[in-house]
Scaffold this motif. Structure first.
Motif, short mmCIF file in Angstrom:
data_model
loop_
_atom_site.label_atom_id
_atom_site.label_comp_id
_atom_site.label_asym_id
_atom_site.label_seq_id
_atom_site.Cartn_x
_atom_site.Cartn_y
_atom_site.Cartn_z
N PHE A 1 -14.89 -7.85 -38.45
CA PHE A 1 -13.46 -8.43 -36.98
C PHE A 1 -12.07 -8.56 -37.81
O PHE A 1 -11.92 -9.27 -38.91
CB PHE A 1 -14.25 -9.39 -36.60
CG PHE A 1 -15.71 -9.07 -35.83
CD1 PHE A 1 -15.97 -9.24 -34.72
CD2 PHE A 1 -16.60 -9.98 -36.99
CE1 PHE A 1 -17.15 -8.61 -33.92
CE2 PHE A 1 -17.97 -9.26 -35.97
CZ PHE A 1 -17.67 -9.18 -34.74
N TRP B 1 -14.96 -5.21 -29.66
CA TRP B 1 -14.53 -6.42 -31.21
C TRP B 1 -15.24 -6.26 -32.54
O TRP B 1 -13.57 -6.69 -32.93
CB TRP B 1 -15.73 -8.01 -30.67
CG TRP B 1 -15.45 -8.23 -29.43
CD1 TRP B 1 -16.23 -8.13 -28.28
CD2 TRP B 1 -14.33 -9.41 -29.17
NE1 TRP B 1 -15.68 -9.03 -26.85
CE2 TRP B 1 -14.55 -9.82 -27.62
CE3 TRP B 1 -13.24 -9.65 -29.31
CZ2 TRP B 1 -13.72 -10.62 -26.98
CZ3 TRP B 1 -12.58 -10.65 -28.97
CH2 TRP B 1 -12.50 -11.04 -27.55
N GLY B 2 -16.35 -6.25 -32.87
CA GLY B 2 -15.97 -5.13 -34.70
C GLY B 2 -16.33 -4.22 -34.57
O GLY B 2 -17.26 -3.53 -34.15
N TYR C 1 -20.91 -6.98 -39.44
CA TYR C 1 -19.29 -6.84 -38.46
C TYR C 1 -18.44 -6.53 -39.20
O TYR C 1 -18.22 -7.42 -39.75
CB TYR C 1 -19.85 -6.60 -37.08
CG TYR C 1 -20.91 -5.71 -36.26
CD1 TYR C 1 -20.22 -4.80 -35.67
CD2 TYR C 1 -22.28 -6.55 -36.11
CE1 TYR C 1 -21.77 -4.24 -35.15
CE2 TYR C 1 -23.19 -5.83 -35.75
CZ TYR C 1 -22.76 -4.30 -35.00
OH TYR C 1 -23.69 -4.09 -34.33
N PHE D 1 -11.61 -14.38 -32.81
CA PHE D 1 -11.85 -12.85 -33.24
C PHE D 1 -10.64 -11.75 -32.26
O PHE D 1 -10.61 -12.40 -30.89
CB PHE D 1 -12.49 -11.91 -33.05
CG PHE D 1 -13.46 -12.32 -34.23
CD1 PHE D 1 -13.40 -13.08 -35.32
CD2 PHE D 1 -15.14 -12.83 -34.48
CE1 PHE D 1 -13.73 -13.09 -36.45
CE2 PHE D 1 -15.40 -12.92 -36.01
CZ PHE D 1 -15.21 -13.64 -36.60
#
Length: 193
Positions: A163, A130-131, A161, A105
């Motif tokens: 991504f 990240w997400g 989440y 990701f």
């Protein structure tokens, strides 16, 4: 009677022919209706159930300029192997599986987070965002709940989440790609209550 016996003795050939014909028509349909990766945004979703076609139709109502289609697929572990990550653009994954796929990701830079201050982010062990949280298990609220089933009875409650694939050609300033269509699709998806 002999004709019937002859037909049944070759039944496996008829069955094989029907299977090959179905696979061939499926491949032809996919080939004709598909488009190149730079003209579509692909979303993979790892929820218990996903009305993928209905969600794609809803997302295509407000698709970004220069995008011909938005594809939504239920998540499948067969999509991933040790050497490659399927060329999707957006992934929705439950929190227990994040660490497995995190290296594939794209981190969300400070500029993106500054432009979207109301999102709740997933931060990795290194302190990097990240997400984006799209389902909160503690409140049982999430995005696109009309199309996505985040929980089932007897299963553990988990956060989900969103991504972005680091290799996506549609995440703009996150990886330097020329298009930001996946960011627009993600915003539209997050806007679905």
């Amino acid at each position: 009677m002999k004709v019937l016996k002859n037909i049944f003795s070759k039944f496996y050939l008829y069955l094989l022919w029907a299977m090959i014909a179905a696979m061939l028509w499926g491949w032809i349909f996919s080939f004709v209706t598909n488009t190149t990766p730079n003209k579509k945004v692909t979303v993979f979703i790892n929820t218990y159930a996903c009305s993928d076609t209905d969600l794609a139709v809803e997302l295509e109502k407000d698709k970004p300029e220069n995008i011909k289609m938005i594809k939504v697929h239920p998540f499948s572990f067969s999509l991933f192997d040790s050497s490659t990550f399927v060329k999707g653009d957006i992934y929705i994954i439950k929190s227990s599986e994040i660490e497995t796929y995190l290296p594939s990701f794209c981190p969300l830079n400070e500029q993106y987070r500054a432009e979207n201050p109301l999102y709740e982010y997933y931060y990795g062990e290194d302190g990097t965002a990240w997400g984006i949280k799209v389902y909160d298990a503690s409140t049982s609220t999430g995005v696109a709940t009309e199309y996505l089933t985040y929980t089932v009875e007897g299963a553990p409650q988990e956060d989900y989440y969103l991504f972005f694939n680091a290799d996506s050609v549609h995440i703009g300033a996150l990886n330097g790609s020329p298009s930001d269509a996946a960011l627009t699709v993600a915003e539209n998806l997050i806007g679905m209550d």
